[in-house]
Design a protein around this motif. Structure first.
Motif, PDB file in Angstrom:
ATOM      1  N   ASN A  20       0.834  -1.202   0.000  1.00  0.00           N
ATOM      2  CA  ASN A  20       0.000   0.000   0.000  1.00  0.00           C
ATOM      3  C   ASN A  20       0.871   1.255   0.000  1.00  0.00           C
ATOM      4  O   ASN A  20       0.666   2.186  -0.791  1.00  0.00           O
ATOM      5  N   LEU A  21       1.873   1.272   0.875  1.00  0.00           N
ATOM      6  CA  LEU A  21       2.753   2.433   0.969  1.00  0.00           C
ATOM      7  C   LEU A  21       3.597   2.608  -0.292  1.00  0.00           C
ATOM      8  O   LEU A  21       3.793   3.729  -0.780  1.00  0.00           O
ATOM      9  N   ALA A  22       4.099   1.501  -0.823  1.00  0.00           N
ATOM     10  CA  ALA A  22       4.916   1.583  -2.038  1.00  0.00           C
ATOM     11  C   ALA A  22       4.104   2.139  -3.196  1.00  0.00           C
ATOM     12  O   ALA A  22       4.612   2.934  -4.000  1.00  0.00           O
ATOM     13  N   LYS A  23       2.845   1.761  -3.296  1.00  0.00           N
ATOM     14  CA  LYS A  23       2.000   2.274  -4.369  1.00  0.00           C
ATOM     15  C   LYS A  23       1.711   3.763  -4.207  1.00  0.00           C
ATOM     16  O   LYS A  23       1.372   4.438  -5.177  1.00  0.00           O
ATOM     17  N   ARG A  24       1.840   4.282  -2.993  1.00  0.00           N
ATOM     18  CA  ARG A  24       1.658   5.722  -2.761  1.00  0.00           C
ATOM     19  C   ARG A  24       2.963   6.494  -2.982  1.00  0.00           C
ATOM     20  O   ARG A  24       2.990   7.705  -2.814  1.00  0.00           O
ATOM     21  N   GLY A  25       4.040   5.792  -3.308  1.00  0.00           N
ATOM     22  CA  GLY A  25       5.301   6.448  -3.604  1.00  0.00           C
ATOM     23  C   GLY A  25       6.258   6.547  -2.440  1.00  0.00           C
ATOM     24  O   GLY A  25       7.224   7.318  -2.498  1.00  0.00           O
ATOM     25  N   TYR A  26       6.038   5.760  -1.379  1.00  0.00           N
ATOM     26  CA  TYR A  26       6.892   5.826  -0.194  1.00  0.00           C
ATOM     27  C   TYR A  26       7.951   4.727  -0.229  1.00  0.00           C
ATOM     28  O   TYR A  26       7.706   3.624  -0.732  1.00  0.00           O
ATOM     29  N   ALA A  27       9.124   5.047   0.316  1.00  0.00           N
ATOM     30  CA  ALA A  27      10.202   4.064   0.438  1.00  0.00           C
ATOM     31  C   ALA A  27       9.898   3.158   1.621  1.00  0.00           C
ATOM     32  O   ALA A  27       9.733   3.633   2.750  1.00  0.00           O
ATOM     33  N   VAL A  28       9.835   1.844   1.377  1.00  0.00           N
ATOM     34  CA  VAL A  28       9.436   0.889   2.405  1.00  0.00           C
ATOM     35  C   VAL A  28      10.478  -0.211   2.503  1.00  0.00           C
ATOM     36  O   VAL A  28      10.924  -0.768   1.492  1.00  0.00           O
ATOM     37  N   THR A  29      10.844  -0.537   3.730  1.00  0.00           N
ATOM     38  CA  THR A  29      11.684  -1.703   3.998  1.00  0.00           C
ATOM     39  C   THR A  29      10.837  -2.732   4.733  1.00  0.00           C
ATOM     40  O   THR A  29      10.260  -2.435   5.788  1.00  0.00           O
ATOM     41  N   LEU A  30      10.724  -3.927   4.160  1.00  0.00           N
ATOM     42  CA  LEU A  30       9.928  -5.005   4.752  1.00  0.00           C
ATOM     43  C   LEU A  30      10.890  -6.009   5.378  1.00  0.00           C
ATOM     44  O   LEU A  30      11.717  -6.610   4.686  1.00  0.00           O
ATOM     45  N   VAL A  31      10.791  -6.169   6.690  1.00  0.00           N
ATOM     46  CA  VAL A  31      11.757  -6.961   7.458  1.00  0.00           C
ATOM     47  C   VAL A  31      11.074  -8.215   7.996  1.00  0.00           C
ATOM     48  O   VAL A  31       9.985  -8.143   8.571  1.00  0.00           O
ATOM     49  N   ASP A  32      11.746  -9.370   7.828  1.00  0.00           N
ATOM     50  CA  ASP A  32      11.170 -10.606   8.367  1.00  0.00           C
ATOM     51  C   ASP A  32      12.303 -11.583   8.679  1.00  0.00           C
ATOM     52  O   ASP A  32      13.351 -11.588   8.014  1.00  0.00           O
ATOM     53  N   SER A  33      12.063 -12.434   9.672  1.00  0.00           N
ATOM     54  CA  SER A  33      13.075 -13.407  10.062  1.00  0.00           C
ATOM     55  C   SER A  33      13.144 -14.570   9.083  1.00  0.00           C
ATOM     56  O   SER A  33      14.167 -15.244   9.000  1.00  0.00           O
ATOM     57  N   ALA A  34      12.070 -14.820   8.340  1.00  0.00           N
ATOM     58  CA  ALA A  34      12.050 -15.922   7.374  1.00  0.00           C
ATOM     59  C   ALA A  34      12.651 -15.473   6.050  1.00  0.00           C
ATOM     60  O   ALA A  34      12.856 -14.285   5.808  1.00  0.00           O
ATOM     61  N   GLU A  35      12.886 -16.425   5.177  1.00  0.00           N
ATOM     62  CA  GLU A  35      13.457 -16.121   3.871  1.00  0.00           C
ATOM     63  C   GLU A  35      12.388 -15.773   2.845  1.00  0.00           C
ATOM     64  O   GLU A  35      12.701 -15.196   1.813  1.00  0.00           O
ATOM     65  N   GLU A  36      11.125 -16.116   3.104  1.00  0.00           N
ATOM     66  CA  GLU A  36      10.041 -15.843   2.170  1.00  0.00           C
ATOM     67  C   GLU A  36       8.871 -15.185   2.894  1.00  0.00           C
ATOM     68  O   GLU A  36       8.581 -15.519   4.049  1.00  0.00           O
ATOM     69  N   PRO A  37       8.169 -14.248   2.229  1.00  0.00           N
ATOM     70  CA  PRO A  37       6.965 -13.687   2.837  1.00  0.00           C
ATOM     71  C   PRO A  37       5.906 -14.771   3.040  1.00  0.00           C
ATOM     72  O   PRO A  37       5.885 -15.782   2.327  1.00  0.00           O
ATOM     73  N   GLY A  38       5.041 -14.550   4.013  1.00  0.00           N
ATOM     74  CA  GLY A  38       3.961 -15.495   4.258  1.00  0.00           C
ATOM     75  C   GLY A  38       4.438 -16.834   4.754  1.00  0.00           C
ATOM     76  O   GLY A  38       3.871 -17.867   4.418  1.00  0.00           O
ATOM     77  N   SER A  39       5.463 -16.841   5.580  1.00  0.00           N
ATOM     78  CA  SER A  39       6.027 -18.112   6.052  1.00  0.00           C
ATOM     79  C   SER A  39       5.431 -18.568   7.382  1.00  0.00           C
ATOM     80  O   SER A  39       5.593 -19.725   7.753  1.00  0.00           O
ATOM     81  N   ALA A  40       4.766 -17.694   8.092  1.00  0.00           N
ATOM     82  CA  ALA A  40       4.214 -18.055   9.404  1.00  0.00           C
ATOM     83  C   ALA A  40       2.704 -18.287   9.279  1.00  0.00           C
ATOM     84  O   ALA A  40       2.261 -19.004   8.398  1.00  0.00           O
ATOM     85  N   ALA A  41       1.912 -17.656  10.127  1.00  0.00           N
ATOM     86  CA  ALA A  41       0.472 -17.927  10.153  1.00  0.00           C
ATOM     87  C   ALA A  41      -0.213 -17.570   8.844  1.00  0.00           C
ATOM     88  O   ALA A  41      -1.266 -18.121   8.515  1.00  0.00           O
ATOM     89  N   SER A  42       0.363 -16.646   8.067  1.00  0.00           N
ATOM     90  CA  SER A  42      -0.242 -16.241   6.796  1.00  0.00           C
ATOM     91  C   SER A  42       0.132 -17.155   5.630  1.00  0.00           C
ATOM     92  O   SER A  42      -0.221 -16.867   4.495  1.00  0.00           O
ATOM     93  N   GLY A  43       0.841 -18.237   5.912  1.00  0.00           N
ATOM     94  CA  GLY A  43       1.312 -19.096   4.832  1.00  0.00           C
ATOM     95  C   GLY A  43       0.379 -20.230   4.466  1.00  0.00           C
ATOM     96  O   GLY A  43       0.761 -21.111   3.685  1.00  0.00           O
ATOM     97  N   ASN A  44      -0.828 -20.254   5.004  1.00  0.00           N
ATOM     98  CA  ASN A  44      -1.747 -21.347   4.695  1.00  0.00           C
ATOM     99  C   ASN A  44      -2.076 -21.392   3.211  1.00  0.00           C
ATOM    100  O   ASN A  44      -2.099 -20.365   2.528  1.00  0.00           O
ATOM    101  N   LEU A  45      -2.377 -22.598   2.731  1.00  0.00           N
ATOM    102  CA  LEU A  45      -2.716 -22.765   1.318  1.00  0.00           C
ATOM    103  C   LEU A  45      -4.064 -22.143   0.990  1.00  0.00           C
ATOM    104  O   LEU A  45      -4.287 -21.663  -0.127  1.00  0.00           O
ATOM    105  N   GLN A  46      -4.981 -22.173   1.940  1.00  0.00           N
ATOM    106  CA  GLN A  46      -6.313 -21.592   1.755  1.00  0.00           C
ATOM    107  C   GLN A  46      -6.724 -20.874   3.033  1.00  0.00           C
ATOM    108  O   GLN A  46      -6.407 -21.323   4.138  1.00  0.00           O
ATOM    109  N   GLY A  47      -7.431 -19.775   2.879  1.00  0.00           N
ATOM    110  CA  GLY A  47      -7.984 -19.062   4.021  1.00  0.00           C
ATOM    111  C   GLY A  47      -9.330 -18.475   3.651  1.00  0.00           C
ATOM    112  O   GLY A  47      -9.475 -17.853   2.599  1.00  0.00           O
ATOM    113  N   ALA A  48     -10.332 -18.689   4.486  1.00  0.00           N
ATOM    114  CA  ALA A  48     -11.683 -18.199   4.204  1.00  0.00           C
ATOM    115  C   ALA A  48     -11.805 -16.724   4.555  1.00  0.00           C
ATOM    116  O   ALA A  48     -11.263 -16.266   5.565  1.00  0.00           O
TER     117      ALA A  48
END
Length: 640
Positions: A274-302
């Motif tokens: 959202n911020l990047a699309k508004r033209g802001y410089a964003v740094t996304l930091v995570d301990s995993a090597e890929e986004p969506g590796s924790a609770a958001s990594g499910n194959l399906q979500g309702a």
């Protein structure tokens, strides 16, 4: 006579058509000029607010805010959107358009009204595709890939200006004429305009009534008469210049702040994108090597929320989140969004009674939700059921792990992976993120947002305990041949998703457990059995007859995630305040979404992005208060 509707529904406009000009039955006035409504909009509002030159001068990552007093057919909005496309800056910037409508048009009337303007076909088509259901309150529409944001408030204008947080650059004082709609054109309206204006804010209006001119002058606007459009001899323009304020000056352009987002789950990835699309410089930091590796990594979500029997602020927030997320995923989810519809099953006596009271106390538009009996529910879901429930035609399911990766791939996002944040601390007017790894790395940013799920409270500076808790949730991957898969999502005590192709097989995700007293990070056979047991109780014929005993644990896989919940089960989103009520400037939280992250995260990411960028807020003040971070501190014990 139009019947009075029970909230959250709102009375729609009742129209009489004269050739291609709609007239309001409520007010006995036309929506736009019979001579040429579009040219009138351009002449009165765009030309007399000098929008051509002002649009061109909006800086990188900046915004321009137009506020309007009557949305009507949306003609003024579409003309402004077209002008923004023509004259707006070539760099990234945002047009915010804020409008109020007491009697919104039905979708079919809106389509008919705008069909007479073929030159507006493309923006009109996008507006129609995103037009919100007719329920009261604020609706944020993100259009043109984020270059245009419409905040549309359905309700009374006084309520709108009290609820919404913004400062206008230009006012379109429209709506039906003072003679037929005197309640709107009151001194209270002009005073609210004053509160939402800054020195130099302009206005234009089609009316030249003396009482209107005097009321605006009393509120700090320097007013002038101008030649009117068509048969109207005169109109009014103005500029907000209160006696106590100096004239506006053009200072040096400010550099947009650098923002770091901690956590690459669905909330963090949505916010960074959202911020990047508004033209802001964003740094996304995570301990995993890929986004969506924790609770958001499910194959399906309702995609669903639980709407309360009482239409209170909690229900309003859930409803706003649901409708916004449906629009968001339809526009931006692409191949990761599956709008199958969703059934909230009346699966036991308690839920059946709750749904009965819900329908008795509330009135929702049919295109948002409706009650269905068992036969209708079976036809809609393709599942063998024992009851009906509430059908949400605009819902469905998401592939959250894949969506996180796509969101994080925006070129404006700098991704830092494998970085476990050990400490967050203020550092010479900015913020520093210190690595928990032996390399002692450090990331600096002007502002940071903690979106780290159940790890979030451990990253907040200070030692005081915050009222968060982590709740284990395990989902079960049911192989396609072992389940009678529905064609739409069915949810109740658990959720059951349609079978979908995954790498090497077809499976359906069911779940999830709600383990208050377990920290086990790996899937267990007992949790698989619990998911099958609870889902089978909800949908007794979920398992094929030949496998009625269910699959063996060896046939099943799954995932474990830890939900971050709050003491009141409401999300947290906003600037952080310490236990003494002091704001830690530049530090924000976005967490506590519990099991409804897919429903809440798109709207709350929009809301936080509004705050970080100083742009108009997507949420009214009453709902923003429900998200406040200050409530997460333990209440102080009264001294004896």
């Amino acid at each position: 006579m139009t019947p009075i509707l029970v909230p959250p529904a709102i009375e729609p406009a009742e129209l009489t058509w004269h050739a291609d000009v709609p007239e309001s039955r409520q007010f006995g006035d036309i929506y736009f000029s019979r001579h040429n409504g579009l040219e009138e909009s351009r002449y009165v509002f765009i030309r007399h607010n000098q929008l051509q030159a002002r649009f061109a001068s909006v800086p990188e990552a900046g915004c321009f805010v137009v506020a309007e007093s009557g949305f009507g057919t949306g003609l003024n909005f579409l003309a402004t959107w077209q002008a923004w496309q023509t004259w707006g800056p070539s760099h990234t910037a945002t047009l915010h358009f804020i409008s109020v409508e007491r009697y919104p048009l039905r979708l079919q009337d809106l389509e008919k009204a705008l069909s007479f303007w073929p030159e507006l076909h493309e923006p009109a088509h996008e507006l129609i595709a995103n037009y919100p259901p007719l329920v009261r309150g604020a609706h944020r529409l993100v259009l043109a890939g984020g270059r245009v944001r419409l905040t549309l408030f359905f309700g009374d204008i006084q309520d709108a200006w009290e609820a919404l947080c913004f400062k206008a650059d230009a006012w379109f004082l429209d709506g039906f004429a003072p003679a037929v709609n005197p309640e709107m054109w009151q001194a209270a309206l002009f005073e609210q305009m004053r509160q939402h204006s800054k020195p130099g804010t302009t206005l234009a209006t089609f009316t030249a009534a003396g009482a209107i001119r005097r009321g605006l002058e009393a509120s700090g606007f320097r007013m002038q008469k101008q030649a009117g459009y068509g048969r109207k001899r005169e109109m009014l323009t103005g500029r907000f210049q209160p006696d106590s304020a100096p004239p506006p000056t053009q200072g040096p352009a400010q550099t947009a702040p650098e923002i770091a987002v901690i956590g690459a789950g669905i909330a963090g990835c949505l916010l960074a994108n959202n911020l990047a699309k508004r033209g802001y410089a964003v740094t996304l930091v995570d301990s995993a090597e890929e986004p969506g590796s924790a609770a958001s990594g499910n194959l399906q979500g309702a995609l669903y929320v639980k709407l309360g029997v009482e239409y209170n602020h909690q229900t309003q927030l859930a409803l706003s989140a649901l409708t916004f997320s449906q629009r968001y995923y339809n526009a931006s989810g692409k191949q990761f969004w599956h709008p199958t519809g969703l059934l909230q099953l009346a699966w036991n006596n308690t839920e059946r009674e709750r749904q009965r009271r819900f329908l008795e106390c509330n009135q929702y538009p049919q295109n948002l939700l409706r009650q269905v009996n068992r036969e209708q529910a079976e036809a809609l879901t393709g599942a063998k059921l024992e009851s009906g429930g509430l059908w949400f035609p605009g819902s469905g399911w998401v592939e959250p792990g894949k969506l996180c990766k796509a969101l994080a791939a925006h070129p404006g996002i700098h991704r830092v992976t494998g970085f476990t944040v050990g400490k967050v601390a203020a550092s010479d007017g900015s913020w520093a993120l210190y690595s928990d790894n032996p390399d002692n790395r450090k990331i600096l940013a002007d502002r940071i947002v903690i979106c780290a799920g159940h790890q979030s409270p451990h990253l907040v500076p200070g030692s005081e305990a915050l009222r968060f808790k982590a709740i284990r949730g395990q989902v079960t991957h049911m192989p396609g041949p072992l389940i009678e898969s529905p064609q739409a999502v069915v949810c109740g005590a658990r959720y059951l998703n349609p079978a979908h192709n995954s790498p090497g097989s077809q499976l359906s995700v069911i779940g999830a457990t709600f383990d208050l007293h377990s920290n086990e990070p790996k899937p267990t056979s007992e949790s698989h059995r619990e998911n099958i047991r609870e889902t089978s109780a909800m949908v007794p014929r979920m398992l094929p007859a030949e496998t009625a005993t269910g699959p063996t644990p060896e046939q099943l896989t799954g995932r474990v995630g830890f939900r971050c919940t709050t003491h009141d089960y409401q999300p947290v989103a906003g600037p952080f305040y310490d236990a003494e009520g002091r704001e830690l400037e530049g530090l924000y939280l976005l967490t506590g979404l519990g099991s409804k992250g897919l429903g809440y995260a798109p709207l709350l990411a929009e809301f936080i992005a509004d705050q970080l960028t100083g742009q108009p807020c997507a949420l009214p003040l009453s709902l923003a208060k429900r998200l406040a971070t200050g409530r997460m501190h333990q209440p102080k014990m009264a001294s004896s």
